[in-house]
Scaffold this motif. Structure first.
Motif, mmCIF file in Angstrom:
data_model
loop_
_atom_site.group_PDB
_atom_site.id
_atom_site.type_symbol
_atom_site.label_atom_id
_atom_site.label_comp_id
_atom_site.label_asym_id
_atom_site.label_seq_id
_atom_site.Cartn_x
_atom_site.Cartn_y
_atom_site.Cartn_z
ATOM 1 N N ALA A 36 0.840 -1.190 0.000
ATOM 2 C CA ALA A 36 0.000 0.000 0.000
ATOM 3 C C ALA A 36 0.878 1.244 0.000
ATOM 4 O O ALA A 36 1.792 1.375 0.827
ATOM 5 C CB ALA A 36 -0.903 0.001 1.227
ATOM 6 N N ALA A 37 0.616 2.136 -0.935
ATOM 7 C CA ALA A 37 1.427 3.343 -1.099
ATOM 8 C C ALA A 37 0.640 4.582 -0.717
ATOM 9 O O ALA A 37 -0.574 4.653 -0.915
ATOM 10 C CB ALA A 37 1.903 3.450 -2.542
ATOM 11 N N SER A 38 1.358 5.555 -0.186
ATOM 12 C CA SER A 38 0.759 6.848 0.127
ATOM 13 C C SER A 38 1.793 7.938 -0.099
ATOM 14 O O SER A 38 2.996 7.672 -0.142
ATOM 15 C CB SER A 38 0.262 6.883 1.572
ATOM 16 O OG SER A 38 1.340 6.697 2.470
ATOM 17 N N GLY A 39 1.308 9.155 -0.256
ATOM 18 C CA GLY A 39 2.221 10.290 -0.365
ATOM 19 C C GLY A 39 2.637 10.657 -1.767
ATOM 20 O O GLY A 39 3.519 11.516 -1.944
ATOM 21 N N SER A 40 2.033 10.034 -2.777
ATOM 22 C CA SER A 40 2.353 10.390 -4.156
ATOM 23 C C SER A 40 1.138 10.082 -5.019
ATOM 24 O O SER A 40 0.175 9.467 -4.556
ATOM 25 C CB SER A 40 3.561 9.612 -4.666
ATOM 26 O OG SER A 40 3.257 8.245 -4.812
ATOM 27 N N ILE A 41 1.215 10.498 -6.279
ATOM 28 C CA ILE A 41 0.156 10.146 -7.227
ATOM 29 C C ILE A 41 0.480 8.745 -7.730
ATOM 30 O O ILE A 41 1.277 8.573 -8.658
ATOM 31 C CB ILE A 41 0.072 11.171 -8.366
ATOM 32 C CG1 ILE A 41 -0.176 12.561 -7.783
ATOM 33 C CG2 ILE A 41 -1.041 10.778 -9.330
ATOM 34 C CD1 ILE A 41 -0.163 13.663 -8.811
ATOM 35 N N ASN A 59 8.970 -1.414 -4.072
ATOM 36 C CA ASN A 59 9.730 -0.267 -4.562
ATOM 37 C C ASN A 59 8.836 0.607 -5.423
ATOM 38 O O ASN A 59 8.037 0.092 -6.213
ATOM 39 C CB ASN A 59 10.924 -0.762 -5.372
ATOM 40 C CG ASN A 59 11.642 0.337 -6.127
ATOM 41 O OD1 ASN A 59 11.358 0.595 -7.289
ATOM 42 N ND2 ASN A 59 12.577 0.988 -5.458
ATOM 43 N N ALA A 60 8.980 1.914 -5.241
ATOM 44 C CA ALA A 60 8.240 2.864 -6.062
ATOM 45 C C ALA A 60 9.213 3.869 -6.663
ATOM 46 O O ALA A 60 10.084 4.400 -5.955
ATOM 47 C CB ALA A 60 7.201 3.596 -5.221
ATOM 48 N N ILE A 61 9.062 4.088 -7.946
ATOM 49 C CA ILE A 61 9.810 5.156 -8.608
ATOM 50 C C ILE A 61 8.813 6.269 -8.909
ATOM 51 O O ILE A 61 7.906 6.085 -9.733
ATOM 52 C CB ILE A 61 10.503 4.671 -9.878
ATOM 53 C CG1 ILE A 61 11.514 3.572 -9.528
ATOM 54 C CG2 ILE A 61 11.200 5.826 -10.577
ATOM 55 C CD1 ILE A 61 12.183 2.957 -10.725
ATOM 56 N N VAL A 62 8.993 7.388 -8.211
ATOM 57 C CA VAL A 62 8.087 8.518 -8.353
ATOM 58 C C VAL A 62 8.696 9.480 -9.359
ATOM 59 O O VAL A 62 9.814 9.982 -9.125
ATOM 60 C CB VAL A 62 7.862 9.208 -7.004
ATOM 61 C CG1 VAL A 62 6.900 10.376 -7.159
ATOM 62 C CG2 VAL A 62 7.342 8.211 -5.975
ATOM 63 N N PRO A 63 8.049 9.739 -10.466
ATOM 64 C CA PRO A 63 8.631 10.587 -11.513
ATOM 65 C C PRO A 63 9.067 11.942 -10.976
ATOM 66 O O PRO A 63 8.312 12.631 -10.294
ATOM 67 C CB PRO A 63 7.486 10.726 -12.516
ATOM 68 C CG PRO A 63 6.647 9.521 -12.313
ATOM 69 C CD PRO A 63 6.725 9.224 -10.839
ATOM 70 N N GLY A 64 10.326 12.305 -11.295
ATOM 71 C CA GLY A 64 10.843 13.607 -10.910
ATOM 72 C C GLY A 64 11.258 13.729 -9.460
ATOM 73 O O GLY A 64 11.754 14.781 -9.051
ATOM 74 N N ILE A 65 11.087 12.649 -8.699
ATOM 75 C CA ILE A 65 11.403 12.729 -7.271
ATOM 76 C C ILE A 65 12.432 11.681 -6.880
ATOM 77 O O ILE A 65 13.498 12.003 -6.356
ATOM 78 C CB ILE A 65 10.127 12.592 -6.421
ATOM 79 C CG1 ILE A 65 9.178 13.752 -6.725
ATOM 80 C CG2 ILE A 65 10.486 12.553 -4.935
ATOM 81 C CD1 ILE A 65 7.869 13.702 -5.977
ATOM 82 N N GLY A 66 12.134 10.433 -7.102
ATOM 83 C CA GLY A 66 13.113 9.417 -6.752
ATOM 84 C C GLY A 66 12.485 8.086 -6.428
ATOM 85 O O GLY A 66 11.312 7.852 -6.695
#
Length: 116
Positions: A23-28, A96-103
Motif C-alpha cells: 500500500a502506497a501513500s504520499g504520491s500520485i 519499490n516505487a519510482i516517483v517521476p521527478g522525485i526518486g
C-alpha cells in the motif's frame, strides 16, 4: 513523504502460493513505476517483478510464469501473486516505487520462507 507498507509475508511449503500487497501513500500512485525486489541472506537485492504506470510488466527468468505483478490504482496498491514457490524463493521481499521527478522509495520488507 512517500510511504510503502507491505503485507502478506510468511511461511509456505514448496509448491504453495502467497500474495503480497504493498500500500502506497504520499504520491500520485498511478504515475509511479512499481516493483518488487527480494534479498536472500548473503546475496544482492534483485528485481522480482516490475510494472509501469501504463501496466507493462517485466520479470526475470527465475520467476517468469510463476509470479504475477498487478496494480490497483484506485486502491494505491501493488500486488505480487507468487505460485509454485520454491525454497530458493526464500528472501525478504521489498516493495519499490519510482516517483517521476522525485526518486525511488522502499518499503520495510516482508519475509517469505519456503520450506522444502
Amino acid at each position: 513523504q512517500v510511504q510503502l507498507v507491505e503485507f502478506g509475508g510468511g511461511l509456505v511449503e514448496a509448491g504453495g502460493s502467497l500474495r503480497l500487497s504493498c500500500a502506497a501513500s504520499g504520491s500520485i500512485f498511478s504515475r509511479n513505476t512499481m516493483a518488487w525486489y527480494r534479498q536472500a541472506p548473503g546475496k544482492q537485492r534483485e528485481l522480482v517483478a516490475g510494472i509501469t504506470s501504463g501496466g507493462t510488466t517485466n520479470y526475470p527468468d527465475s520467476v517468469k510464469g510463476r509470479f504475477t505483478i498487478s496494480r490497483d490504482n484506485a486502491k494505491n496498491t501493488v500486488y505480487l501473486q507468487m505460485n509454485s514457490l520454491k525454497p530458493e524463493d526464500t528472501a525478504v521481499y521489498y516493495c519499490n516505487a519510482i516517483v517521476p521527478g522525485i526518486g525511488a522509495y522502499w518499503g520495510q520488507g516482508t519475509q517469505i520462507t519456503v520450506s522444502s
